[in-house]
Design a protein around this motif. Structure first.
Motif, PDB file in Angstrom:
ATOM      1  N   ALA A 422     -59.866 -85.173 -10.549  1.00  0.00           N
ATOM      2  CA  ALA A 422     -58.924 -85.889  -9.695  1.00  0.00           C
ATOM      3  C   ALA A 422     -58.436 -87.140 -10.406  1.00  0.00           C
ATOM      4  CB  ALA A 422     -59.583 -86.252  -8.365  1.00  0.00           C
ATOM      5  N   THR A 423     -57.367 -87.712  -9.875  1.00  0.00           N
ATOM      6  CA  THR A 423     -56.863 -89.009 -10.310  1.00  0.00           C
ATOM      7  C   THR A 423     -56.947 -89.976  -9.134  1.00  0.00           C
ATOM      8  OG1 THR A 423     -54.584 -88.427  -9.689  1.00  0.00           O
ATOM      9  CG2 THR A 423     -55.284 -87.920 -11.947  1.00  0.00           C
ATOM     10  N   ASP A 424     -56.511 -91.208  -9.371  1.00  0.00           N
ATOM     11  CA  ASP A 424     -56.457 -92.239  -8.319  1.00  0.00           C
ATOM     12  C   ASP A 424     -57.793 -92.481  -7.614  1.00  0.00           C
ATOM     13  OD1 ASP A 424     -53.796 -91.925  -8.999  1.00  0.00           O
ATOM     14  OD2 ASP A 424     -53.175 -91.142  -7.071  1.00  0.00           O
ATOM     15  N   PRO A 425     -58.853 -92.880  -8.305  1.00  0.00           N
ATOM     16  CA  PRO A 425     -58.966 -93.160  -9.732  1.00  0.00           C
ATOM     17  C   PRO A 425     -59.352 -91.907 -10.520  1.00  0.00           C
ATOM     18  CG  PRO A 425     -60.986 -93.791  -8.643  1.00  0.00           C
ATOM     19  CD  PRO A 425     -60.071 -93.280  -7.568  1.00  0.00           C
ATOM     20  N   PRO A 426     -59.322 -91.980 -11.863  1.00  0.00           N
ATOM     21  CA  PRO A 426     -59.734 -90.834 -12.678  1.00  0.00           C
ATOM     22  C   PRO A 426     -61.175 -90.436 -12.363  1.00  0.00           C
ATOM     23  CG  PRO A 426     -58.612 -92.474 -14.019  1.00  0.00           C
ATOM     24  CD  PRO A 426     -58.839 -93.098 -12.688  1.00  0.00           C
ATOM     25  N   THR A 427     -61.361 -89.160 -12.028  1.00  0.00           N
ATOM     26  CA  THR A 427     -62.677 -88.654 -11.636  1.00  0.00           C
ATOM     27  C   THR A 427     -63.034 -87.460 -12.518  1.00  0.00           C
ATOM     28  OG1 THR A 427     -62.294 -89.353  -9.344  1.00  0.00           O
ATOM     29  CG2 THR A 427     -64.069 -87.777  -9.729  1.00  0.00           C
ATOM     30  N   PHE A 428     -64.184 -87.531 -13.164  1.00  0.00           N
ATOM     31  CA  PHE A 428     -64.613 -86.483 -14.079  1.00  0.00           C
ATOM     32  C   PHE A 428     -65.865 -85.800 -13.532  1.00  0.00           C
ATOM     33  CE2 PHE A 428     -62.258 -89.571 -16.537  1.00  0.00           C
ATOM     34  CZ  PHE A 428     -61.441 -88.793 -17.334  1.00  0.00           C
ATOM     35  N   THR A 429     -65.875 -84.478 -13.599  1.00  0.00           N
ATOM     36  CA  THR A 429     -67.036 -83.690 -13.168  1.00  0.00           C
ATOM     37  C   THR A 429     -67.784 -83.209 -14.403  1.00  0.00           C
ATOM     38  OG1 THR A 429     -65.853 -82.951 -11.184  1.00  0.00           O
ATOM     39  CG2 THR A 429     -67.804 -81.703 -11.838  1.00  0.00           C
ATOM     40  N   LEU A 430     -69.077 -83.520 -14.454  1.00  0.00           N
ATOM     41  CA  LEU A 430     -69.932 -83.147 -15.579  1.00  0.00           C
ATOM     42  C   LEU A 430     -70.915 -82.068 -15.135  1.00  0.00           C
ATOM     43  CD1 LEU A 430     -70.856 -86.707 -16.949  1.00  0.00           C
ATOM     44  CD2 LEU A 430     -68.765 -85.384 -17.329  1.00  0.00           C
ATOM     45  N   PHE A 431     -70.935 -80.959 -15.824  1.00  0.00           N
ATOM     46  CA  PHE A 431     -71.898 -79.895 -15.562  1.00  0.00           C
ATOM     47  C   PHE A 431     -73.036 -80.039 -16.574  1.00  0.00           C
ATOM     48  CE2 PHE A 431     -67.796 -78.503 -14.061  1.00  0.00           C
ATOM     49  CZ  PHE A 431     -68.084 -77.986 -12.803  1.00  0.00           C
ATOM     50  N   VAL A 432     -74.257 -80.272 -16.065  1.00  0.00           N
ATOM     51  CA  VAL A 432     -75.384 -80.619 -16.932  1.00  0.00           C
ATOM     52  C   VAL A 432     -76.525 -79.616 -16.738  1.00  0.00           C
ATOM     53  CG1 VAL A 432     -74.778 -83.049 -16.822  1.00  0.00           C
ATOM     54  CG2 VAL A 432     -76.441 -82.128 -15.206  1.00  0.00           C
ATOM     55  N   ASN A 433     -77.422 -79.598 -17.697  1.00  0.00           N
ATOM     56  CA  ASN A 433     -78.589 -78.710 -17.587  1.00  0.00           C
ATOM     57  C   ASN A 433     -79.777 -79.394 -16.935  1.00  0.00           C
ATOM     58  OD1 ASN A 433     -79.118 -80.481 -19.697  1.00  0.00           O
ATOM     59  ND2 ASN A 433     -80.232 -78.963 -20.931  1.00  0.00           N
ATOM     60  N   ARG A 434     -79.833 -80.721 -17.049  1.00  0.00           N
ATOM     61  CA  ARG A 434     -80.887 -81.505 -16.419  1.00  0.00           C
ATOM     62  C   ARG A 434     -80.307 -82.818 -15.906  1.00  0.00           C
ATOM     63  NH1 ARG A 434     -85.996 -80.953 -20.683  1.00  0.00           N
ATOM     64  NH2 ARG A 434     -86.108 -78.659 -20.671  1.00  0.00           N
ATOM     65  N   THR A 435     -81.114 -83.498 -15.120  1.00  0.00           N
ATOM     66  CA  THR A 435     -80.660 -84.773 -14.563  1.00  0.00           C
ATOM     67  C   THR A 435     -80.483 -85.800 -15.674  1.00  0.00           C
ATOM     68  OG1 THR A 435     -81.834 -84.337 -12.492  1.00  0.00           O
ATOM     69  CG2 THR A 435     -81.196 -86.627 -12.936  1.00  0.00           C
ATOM     70  N   LEU A 436     -79.336 -86.476 -15.672  1.00  0.00           N
ATOM     71  CA  LEU A 436     -79.052 -87.515 -16.666  1.00  0.00           C
ATOM     72  C   LEU A 436     -79.420 -88.877 -16.106  1.00  0.00           C
ATOM     73  CD1 LEU A 436     -75.541 -86.353 -17.961  1.00  0.00           C
ATOM     74  CD2 LEU A 436     -77.723 -86.162 -19.161  1.00  0.00           C
ATOM     75  N   PRO A 437     -80.095 -89.708 -16.889  1.00  0.00           N
ATOM     76  CA  PRO A 437     -80.406 -91.067 -16.427  1.00  0.00           C
ATOM     77  C   PRO A 437     -79.118 -91.864 -16.179  1.00  0.00           C
ATOM     78  CG  PRO A 437     -81.673 -90.493 -18.396  1.00  0.00           C
ATOM     79  CD  PRO A 437     -80.635 -89.432 -18.234  1.00  0.00           C
TER      80      PRO A 437
END
Length: 469
Positions: A422-437
């Motif tokens: 999405a935009t307004d604001p820029p939104t990025f979706t991250l697909f991960v294998n484990r929980t990121l700190p």
């Protein structure tokens, strides 16, 4: 509809040009704001038992029987020199008189339980000289006993009064039917299959279209930082009451302006103090309206008094705006009052006090004299471009791959795939294998911000964990 030109901009005189304007006027504490809320069908204007709560003109779009119109709430009118606070009252009265002049229909409110006062006579004298229809509304007629005493208001020379109770809604149908009967025919109509519902300024922009076409810019800051002065400078007219007394603005006031960037809605808000220093219910609701305006806006102008510096409240307010996902442009107002040495010290204070905002845009201005204001629109254009930035998926994944190659996440966690959702604001979706700190997510956010030149625009990361490896 008349237009006001200022600094290459055009400010619309009402929320929707072409709509009839119905102004509610009268002396203080007769129930003008309560009547406006009743017409709108919801609480928009701040109401309190003590007089002088409303100071600026507040315009909202309403409808009755399928016809739209702009309703304007005004502050209480007083004759010049009528109180100890002459300067403030004169400015509030001037706003009320301007509404009388601009309106197609004027509703003059009086208090049926008190009778005619000298202030009522003063308002009536001004209205008798205008050329449009005027309705005298006797408020607080809650029963038949009070209804019998309203006829003394015929002595104002403005016709028979309408008995109503704005608090309980008594008599509102008859009043609005009478107002609709004299509204200009060139007003806008709802669709034939639409119901006679009410709505506010969030539904229409200056040309009667959707809010999606309007950039909303809120002016926020502590009391007495110069927000209303800046607001008036931006829209090209004295729309908000300006006074050196802190807390002059009570409600969020907005006006749509035509610029080379398109339509911009500038929103003036009440000054926000620490909760511990808020002692009146009126100020509490003023702060709530200001925060709601921040949540609805696309960009926030954080106004800081350069003669005072960055205070703890400025920092808290900046944190609140940033948490709302609203990009911030910091304006150091009253810059012209600082010495050269004080200016150098202020630059360092901004860097230290607002370091958590990242590479935020900082401008030095003087709202009173207009210095630096001409550079604001280009800055807003840059922020809007960043706010609406859309990045190709391939570029997003390349930046994240490079970032992970330089600095790997602990315990074998990694981003498998990413995309901008999405935009307004820029939104990025991250697909991960484990929980990121969280610390690692902040690192990835910084990499994305620097790679795509997102400046101080808020950036959101949504993490989705793969169900199985």
């Amino acid at each position: 509809m008349a237009e006001v030109k200022a600094a290459g901009q055009t400010s619309t005189a009402s929320l929707a040009p072409g709509m009839p304007i119905v102004a509610i006027v009268g002396r203080s504490n007769v129930g003008k704001s309560t009547l406006m809320n009743r017409i709108l069908g919801r609480r928009e204007a701040i109401v309190a038992e003590h007089p002088g709560v409303t100071r600026d003109r507040k315009e909202m779009v309403a409808s009755w029987q399928g016809r739209q119109f702009t309703v304007v709430d005004t502050g209480g009118w007083l004759p010049k020199g009528g109180s100890s606070n002459d300067t403030m009252d004169d400015k509030v009265s001037a706003q009320s008189e301007k509404s009388m002049a601009d309106a197609d229909v004027v509703v003059m409110m009086v208090d049926s339980q008190i009778g005619i006062t000298s202030e009522d006579e003063g308002v009536a004298a001004k209205l008798r000289h205008r050329g449009g229809p005027v309705f005298v509304v006797a408020n607080k007629v809650d029963d038949e006993m009070h209804k019998a005493g309203i006829w003394e208001f015929t002595g104002l020379g403005l016709g028979d009064p309408f008995p109503v109770s704005a608090l309980h809604g008594i008599g509102m149908g008859d009043l609005l039917d009478a107002v609709m009967a004299v509204l200009p025919l060139e007003n806008l109509f709802l669709d034939s299959d639409a119901t006679a519902t009410t709505f506010g300024s969030d539904n229409l922009d200056a040309s009667g279209s959707s809010d999606e076409l309007v950039i909303s810019v809120v002016i926020a800051g502590r009391p007495n930082a110069g927000k209303s002065t800046l607001f008036n400078r931006l829209i090209g007219e004295d729309r908000s009451v300006v006074h050196d007394q802190p807390g002059t603005t009570r409600d969020a006031i907005d006006t749509v302006v035509k610029t080379e960037l398109g339509l911009i809605r500038f929103v003036d808000t009440a000054g926000m103090r620490r909760r511990a220093r808020i002692h009146e219910a009126t100020e509490y609701y003023s702060v709530l309206r200001a925060l709601e305006a921040v949540d609805r806006s696309d960009i926030a102008l954080l106004l800081i008094d350069a003669t005072v510096g960055v205070t703890r409240q400025d920092q808290r307010l900046a944190e609140r705006i940033d948490a709302a996902g609203c990009p911030i442009v910091v304006l150091l107002n009253k810059w012209d009052l600082l010495t050269t040495q004080a200016r150098e010290a202020m630059v360092g204070e901004i860097e230290r006090g607002l370091c958590f905002l990242g590479k935020v845009t900082v401008m030095r201005v003087s709202a009173m004299y207009g210095k630096g204001i001409s550079r604001l629109l280009p800055q807003l254009q840059g922020v809007i471009t960043q706010y609406r930035r859309r990045v190709p998926t391939q570029a997003v994944n390349k930046v994240l791959r490079d970032a992970q190659a330089v600095h790997r996440a602990p315990d074998g966690a990694r981003v498998l795939y990413a995309m901008q959702g999405a935009t307004d604001p820029p939104t990025f979706t991250l697909f991960v294998n484990r929980t990121l700190p969280r610390t690692y997510l902040r690192y990835l956010e910084r990499c994305l911000r620097e790679a795509f030149h997102l400046g101080s625009v808020p950036l959101k990361l949504q993490v989705r964990r793969r169900s199985s490896e």
